[in-house]
Design a protein around this motif. Structure first.
Motif, PDB file in Angstrom:
ATOM      1  N   PHE A  14       0.829  -1.207   0.000  1.00  0.00           N
ATOM      2  CA  PHE A  14       0.000   0.000   0.000  1.00  0.00           C
ATOM      3  C   PHE A  14       0.864   1.258   0.000  1.00  0.00           C
ATOM      4  N   GLY A  15       1.922   1.253   0.799  1.00  0.00           N
ATOM      5  CA  GLY A  15       2.794   2.416   0.869  1.00  0.00           C
ATOM      6  C   GLY A  15       3.561   2.668  -0.413  1.00  0.00           C
ATOM      7  N   ALA A  16       3.762   1.609  -1.219  1.00  0.00           N
ATOM      8  CA  ALA A  16       4.542   1.754  -2.453  1.00  0.00           C
ATOM      9  C   ALA A  16       3.698   2.192  -3.648  1.00  0.00           C
ATOM     10  N   ILE A  17       2.383   2.241  -3.489  1.00  0.00           N
ATOM     11  CA  ILE A  17       1.524   2.638  -4.617  1.00  0.00           C
ATOM     12  C   ILE A  17       1.666   4.135  -4.849  1.00  0.00           C
ATOM     13  N   GLY A  18       1.962   4.507  -6.080  1.00  0.00           N
ATOM     14  CA  GLY A  18       2.130   5.921  -6.403  1.00  0.00           C
ATOM     15  C   GLY A  18       0.831   6.699  -6.343  1.00  0.00           C
ATOM     16  N   GLU A  19      -0.147   6.269  -7.089  1.00  0.00           N
ATOM     17  CA  GLU A  19      -1.455   6.927  -7.113  1.00  0.00           C
ATOM     18  C   GLU A  19      -2.511   5.906  -6.713  1.00  0.00           C
ATOM     19  N   ARG A  20      -2.947   5.999  -5.474  1.00  0.00           N
ATOM     20  CA  ARG A  20      -3.928   5.044  -4.963  1.00  0.00           C
ATOM     21  C   ARG A  20      -5.320   5.413  -5.453  1.00  0.00           C
ATOM     22  N   ASN A  21      -6.132   4.397  -5.725  1.00  0.00           N
ATOM     23  CA  ASN A  21      -7.533   4.639  -6.067  1.00  0.00           C
ATOM     24  C   ASN A  21      -8.421   4.181  -4.905  1.00  0.00           C
ATOM     25  N   ASN A  22      -9.721   4.265  -5.114  1.00  0.00           N
ATOM     26  CA  ASN A  22     -10.661   3.894  -4.041  1.00  0.00           C
ATOM     27  C   ASN A  22     -10.461   2.462  -3.577  1.00  0.00           C
ATOM     28  N   VAL A  23     -10.194   1.567  -4.532  1.00  0.00           N
ATOM     29  CA  VAL A  23     -10.032   0.154  -4.185  1.00  0.00           C
ATOM     30  C   VAL A  23      -8.795  -0.054  -3.312  1.00  0.00           C
ATOM     31  N   SER A  24      -7.748   0.740  -3.539  1.00  0.00           N
ATOM     32  CA  SER A  24      -6.528   0.618  -2.730  1.00  0.00           C
ATOM     33  C   SER A  24      -6.841   0.866  -1.261  1.00  0.00           C
ATOM     34  N   TRP A  25      -7.537   1.987  -0.995  1.00  0.00           N
ATOM     35  CA  TRP A  25      -7.888   2.320   0.391  1.00  0.00           C
ATOM     36  C   TRP A  25      -8.828   1.264   0.980  1.00  0.00           C
ATOM     37  N   CYS A  26      -9.768   0.850   0.161  1.00  0.00           N
ATOM     38  CA  CYS A  26     -10.748  -0.141   0.613  1.00  0.00           C
ATOM     39  C   CYS A  26     -10.059  -1.452   1.003  1.00  0.00           C
ATOM     40  N   SER A  27      -9.131  -1.899   0.164  1.00  0.00           N
ATOM     41  CA  SER A  27      -8.447  -3.172   0.400  1.00  0.00           C
ATOM     42  C   SER A  27      -7.603  -3.113   1.662  1.00  0.00           C
ATOM     43  N   MET A  28      -6.949  -1.965   1.895  1.00  0.00           N
ATOM     44  CA  MET A  28      -6.103  -1.841   3.082  1.00  0.00           C
ATOM     45  C   MET A  28      -6.939  -1.787   4.357  1.00  0.00           C
ATOM     46  N   VAL A  29      -8.061  -1.063   4.308  1.00  0.00           N
ATOM     47  CA  VAL A  29      -8.964  -1.025   5.465  1.00  0.00           C
ATOM     48  C   VAL A  29      -9.453  -2.435   5.790  1.00  0.00           C
ATOM     49  N   ALA A  30      -9.845  -3.175   4.753  1.00  0.00           N
ATOM     50  CA  ALA A  30     -10.332  -4.542   4.962  1.00  0.00           C
ATOM     51  C   ALA A  30      -9.230  -5.449   5.509  1.00  0.00           C
ATOM     52  N   ALA A  31      -7.988  -5.260   5.036  1.00  0.00           N
ATOM     53  CA  ALA A  31      -6.875  -6.080   5.522  1.00  0.00           C
ATOM     54  C   ALA A  31      -6.653  -5.862   7.013  1.00  0.00           C
ATOM     55  N   TYR A  32      -6.710  -4.594   7.450  1.00  0.00           N
ATOM     56  CA  TYR A  32      -6.572  -4.321   8.880  1.00  0.00           C
ATOM     57  C   TYR A  32      -7.703  -4.977   9.665  1.00  0.00           C
ATOM     58  N   GLN A  33      -8.923  -4.797   9.192  1.00  0.00           N
ATOM     59  CA  GLN A  33     -10.086  -5.318   9.921  1.00  0.00           C
ATOM     60  C   GLN A  33     -10.049  -6.844  10.013  1.00  0.00           C
ATOM     61  N   GLN A  34      -9.669  -7.500   8.929  1.00  0.00           N
ATOM     62  CA  GLN A  34      -9.642  -8.961   8.915  1.00  0.00           C
ATOM     63  C   GLN A  34      -8.569  -9.528   9.833  1.00  0.00           C
ATOM     64  N   ASN A  35      -7.556  -8.727  10.133  1.00  0.00           N
ATOM     65  CA  ASN A  35      -6.450  -9.203  10.966  1.00  0.00           C
ATOM     66  C   ASN A  35      -6.496  -8.661  12.385  1.00  0.00           C
ATOM     67  N   GLY A  36      -7.675  -8.183  12.811  1.00  0.00           N
ATOM     68  CA  GLY A  36      -7.850  -7.768  14.187  1.00  0.00           C
ATOM     69  C   GLY A  36      -7.205  -6.446  14.546  1.00  0.00           C
ATOM     70  N   GLU A  37      -6.834  -5.649  13.555  1.00  0.00           N
ATOM     71  CA  GLU A  37      -6.241  -4.338  13.827  1.00  0.00           C
ATOM     72  C   GLU A  37      -7.277  -3.267  13.505  1.00  0.00           C
ATOM     73  N   GLU A  38      -8.327  -3.256  14.327  1.00  0.00           N
ATOM     74  CA  GLU A  38      -9.477  -2.404  14.046  1.00  0.00           C
ATOM     75  C   GLU A  38      -9.153  -0.918  14.128  1.00  0.00           C
ATOM     76  N   GLU A  39      -8.293  -0.538  15.075  1.00  0.00           N
ATOM     77  CA  GLU A  39      -7.972   0.881  15.201  1.00  0.00           C
ATOM     78  C   GLU A  39      -7.246   1.401  13.970  1.00  0.00           C
ATOM     79  N   GLU A  40      -6.323   0.600  13.447  1.00  0.00           N
ATOM     80  CA  GLU A  40      -5.620   1.007  12.237  1.00  0.00           C
ATOM     81  C   GLU A  40      -6.603   1.133  11.065  1.00  0.00           C
ATOM     82  N   ALA A  41      -7.605   0.252  11.030  1.00  0.00           N
ATOM     83  CA  ALA A  41      -8.624   0.341   9.981  1.00  0.00           C
ATOM     84  C   ALA A  41      -9.376   1.668  10.069  1.00  0.00           C
ATOM     85  N   CYS A  42      -9.726   2.067  11.285  1.00  0.00           N
ATOM     86  CA  CYS A  42     -10.450   3.330  11.466  1.00  0.00           C
ATOM     87  C   CYS A  42      -9.572   4.528  11.139  1.00  0.00           C
TER      88      CYS A  42
END
Length: 760
Positions: A265-293
């Motif tokens: 995620f940090g290496a993506i030059g121009e992130r789109n909506n799906v980039s943010w969405c995927s990273m939020v979901a990755a945090y949530q799925q791995n129990g890192e809810e605060e990072e997701a928020c």
């Protein structure tokens, strides 16, 4: 000035019927030719159909004296694009009747519609027409035929079409890979990709190819295979493609390697909506809810368009944190984004309110949904289960299975219902449902169902029967099964059975502190201090540490955290005075402290004082001081509320006329347990709240990872949001905080306040 066709294309991309109609009016006003030129007619038909105005598109086509294959194909493709597959096939039939021959763009549309509807007869007829007209050898038509057969489940015919293709391009291989993944044949997808690399098209795929293979790797749980593909993408130069990067974020998240997701995620030059969405979901799925928020806040600050998927992930994160105020703020954001009609957002909202103890809001969200799917029903049942409302859960389950709704229960549904019966004391109803699982619902019981039954029998005091049930199980008992028996043995004074359960747990999971703590507490409760001290000594020798218990209350943008015997809060004098007052009131009402729950070998008077210094009682006293009358008092804990605190709070709730809700948070994978003493079913009390030990053994939701932290703040409010408007500065400060993957709730809670303040 842009051309009229450009404006029409803009209206389609913006999904603006108003702009589309205005452009049509301008065309009629400025174009003297009647009828309109065929090119403009084709563009208008395409626009109306893709804007889901099928009736207008059909009317325009019928008024045109000349209807070419392009006109018909525009209408068919637009209808399919708008989700009207049946209408697309009806229009294809009208096209044939109009004596217009389909072309290589029309056939793929008709075949795709047949596949989506799973109308194999229609699909085979279209296939036959393509063969007769000589289009089947076209690579795109052939790919559509293959895709249609795959989607209707005719794999042999699909394979035959694939083998007979004279030419295969990337789209063909993409169809092969993606259909194999959708059908659960992930090994075939990987094999197909290997074949593609070797011979089928020079080995140069596109984002669809790579994302399909990454999905196969994540479904297989093969982190090694996905990493190999990541290396291949770096070498080929395709890792920089934003769609491929999004697929990598999703893959690593599903394979529980969220640090690699962060790296991509940090290496993506121009992130789109799906980039943010995927990273939020990755945090949530791995129990890192605060990072997701936190990431959600950054996305909002960056002007990212909020999708249903992102909002449902954030709501799930709020449910995991058990922070009602934050969840309500996200609810408001979802309302503003006009996505509340989405079934996944609605289901996540029901789940969030249920886990935060707001049953009324959960019911409002559930019955306000335009449609329900299986997840919606399970979310509402889970909410009832959390609060131990067996009667309401059984009523909803009866409605669900009445035949009036097109939904069938799955194994999660039955876990929710059995959990509700367990916490609500409905043993007979729970056993009837368990015994009818195979016959009535065709569901084979798994470990979770057996754990629910053991927990249900144990809470009801039938510990011996629970042990007999374990001995007759058709599968090997899991950690959650033995854990439920140990909790019941500790509660009802069955040290022999507790010892059997504990030894089994030590074999299955020797490093889990909850097993040792519960075993030690069982002996302490019966006054067998020698055995209790031996277990504690063994824990120390094995470097097994018990997590510290915390209780906290949110008030005016501050989180106030307490632990047992805490005296560090700035209003400690008022808190201690309130505790003395409450103690007098409950004792006058007939309350007698359960001194056997004291975990230390003390004199009787010292035990009573120790019982009254529990963190939940301190938090309750503080809540009664600061929260205005009529406001529910919500106390969140990282460990179970003890039985004495439960009974005392229940009496206090009646005495002061306040609703008091205890919530066990979901930190570290521990699923929440709710109890409102105002509503609490007395039958559920006996087992719903065991000793102050990790709630891993709340049977339906078992998995406690414990807490580890070398610096644990004590008491008082530990975070404030004084600069909520400066989002980047606040978020940046939070991200600068160093933390471990497993950390104590006191360390995590420092983030909650700012999350709430930024969203409100």
């Amino acid at each position: 000035m842009p051309s009229l066709t450009t404006i029409i294309s803009t209206a389609i991309s913006l999904r603006s019927p108003h702009l589309g109609r205005a452009t049509h009016a301008l065309i009629l006003k400025t174009t003297p030719i009647c009828p309109l030129p065929l090119v403009l007619t084709n563009h208008l038909v395409n626009m109306y159909s893709k804007l889901d105005l099928i009736a207008l598109a059909t009317l325009l086509l019928s008024l045109s004296p000349i209807r070419s294959v392009v006109t018909w194909t525009s209408l068919i493709a637009g209808s399919l694009h708008s989700g009207h597959a049946a209408s697309a096939l009806a229009q294809f039939r009208s096209m044939i009747r109009d004596s217009v021959r389909p072309n290589d763009f029309t056939y793929p549309c008709a075949l795709k519609a047949s596949g989506e509807l799973k109308w194999i007869v229609t699909g085979r007829m279209v296939h036959g027409m393509a063969v007769r007209m000589g289009f089947v050898r076209d690579v795109f038509v052939g790919c559509s035929v293959f895709d249609m057969y795959e989607k209707v489940g005719w794999r042999d015919d699909a394979r035959k079409v694939f083998d007979e293709m004279p030419e295969r391009n990337v789209a063909t291989w993409n169809a092969w890979i993606c259909n194999a993944v959708s059908d659960g044949r992930c090994g075939d997808a990987v094999s197909g990709f290997a074949e593609f690399l070797g011979s089928g098209g020079g080995g140069k795929g596109n984002s669809i190819t790579y994302c399909g293979v990454l999905n196969a790797c994540s479904d297989l749980g093969s982190l090694r295979l996905g990493r190999q593909l990541h290396g291949f993408l770096i070498k080929s130069g395709d890792a920089g493609d934003v769609s491929v990067a999004n697929g990598l974020i999703d893959f690593y998240g599903k394979c529980e390697d969220v640090r690699c997701s962060e790296m991509v995620f940090g290496a993506i030059g121009e992130r789109n909506n799906v980039s943010w969405c995927s990273m939020v979901a990755a945090y949530q799925q791995n129990g890192e809810e605060e990072e997701a928020c936190l990431l959600f806040l950054r996305a909002r600050e960056g002007g990212i368009v909020l999708s249903e998927y992102m909002l449902s992930s954030v709501l799930s994160a709020c449910a995991g944190l058990a922070v009602l105020e934050l969840g309500r703020s996200v609810h408001a954001v979802a309302e503003k984004a006009c996505v509340m009609g989405n079934v996944f957002v609605g289901s996540a909202l029901v789940d969030m309110y249920g886990k935060c103890g707001s049953l009324h809001d959960a019911e409002q969200a559930f019955y306000g949904m335009p449609e329900w799917n299986l997840v919606s029903w399970n979310s509402m049942l889970s909410g009832y289960a959390h609060l131990g409302r067996a009667d309401m859960a059984l009523s909803l389950f009866d409605e669900m299975t009445s035949g009036n709704h097109d939904v069938k229960p799955n194994y999660v549904t039955l876990i929710c219902v059995l959990t509700a019966c367990s916490r609500g004391g409905s043993v007979k109803a729970g056993m009837d449902i368990f015994e009818s699982m195979r016959g009535s619902f065709g569901i084979e019981p798994v470990s979770g169902h057996y754990a629910c039954v053991v927990d249900m029998l144990g809470r009801a005091g039938m510990v011996d029967k629970a042990y007999d049930f374990i001995l007759k199980m058709s599968i090997v008992p899991s950690v959650s099964v033995w854990g439920a028996l140990l909790a019941a043995s500790r509660l009802y004074g069955k040290p022999q059975l507790g010892t059997i359960a504990a030894h089994k747990l030590f074999e299955l999971d020797p490093q889990d502190s909850g097993n040792h703590v519960l075993y030690s507490n069982m002996f302490a409760a019966s006054g067998r201090w020698v055995e209790a001290n031996i277990i504690r000594s063994n824990m120390k020798n094995q470097d097994i540490k018990k997590g510290t218990g915390y209780s906290w209350i949110a008030y005016k943008s501050e989180i106030h955290v307490f632990q047992a015997k805490d005296s560090s809060h700035e209003r400690n004098t008022e808190i201690q005075a309130m505790l003395v007052k409450l103690r007098r009131e409950v004792e006058a009402a007939g309350y007698s402290p359960k001194t056997n729950l004291s975990l230390y070998d003390l004199e009787e008077e010292e035990r009573e004082s120790e019982i009254w210094s529990h963190s939940e009682k301190i938090a309750l006293a503080f809540g009664l001081i600061i929260l205005p009358h009529g406001t529910p008092i919500r106390i969140t804990k990282n460990l179970r509320i003890c039985l004495d605190c439960h009974d005392a709070i229940k009496i206090i709730s009646s005495s002061v006329g306040r609703e008091i809700i205890s919530i066990v948070g979901e930190y570290g994978g521990t699923r929440g347990v709710l109890c409102s003493p105002v509503l609490c079913d007395e039958k559920a009390v006996s087992g719903a709240h065991g000793a102050e030990s990790p709630s891993k053994y709340d049977a339906a939701f078992a998995q406690n990872q414990g807490w580890q932290c070398s610096q644990i703040p004590r008491g008082g409010h530990i975070a404030e949001a004084r600069n909520a408007e400066n989002v980047p500065a606040v978020v940046g400060a939070l991200e600068a905080v160093s933390y471990q993957r497993l950390r104590c709730p006191a360390c995590e809670i420092a983030h909650h306040l700012i999350l709430i303040a930024l969203l409100v």
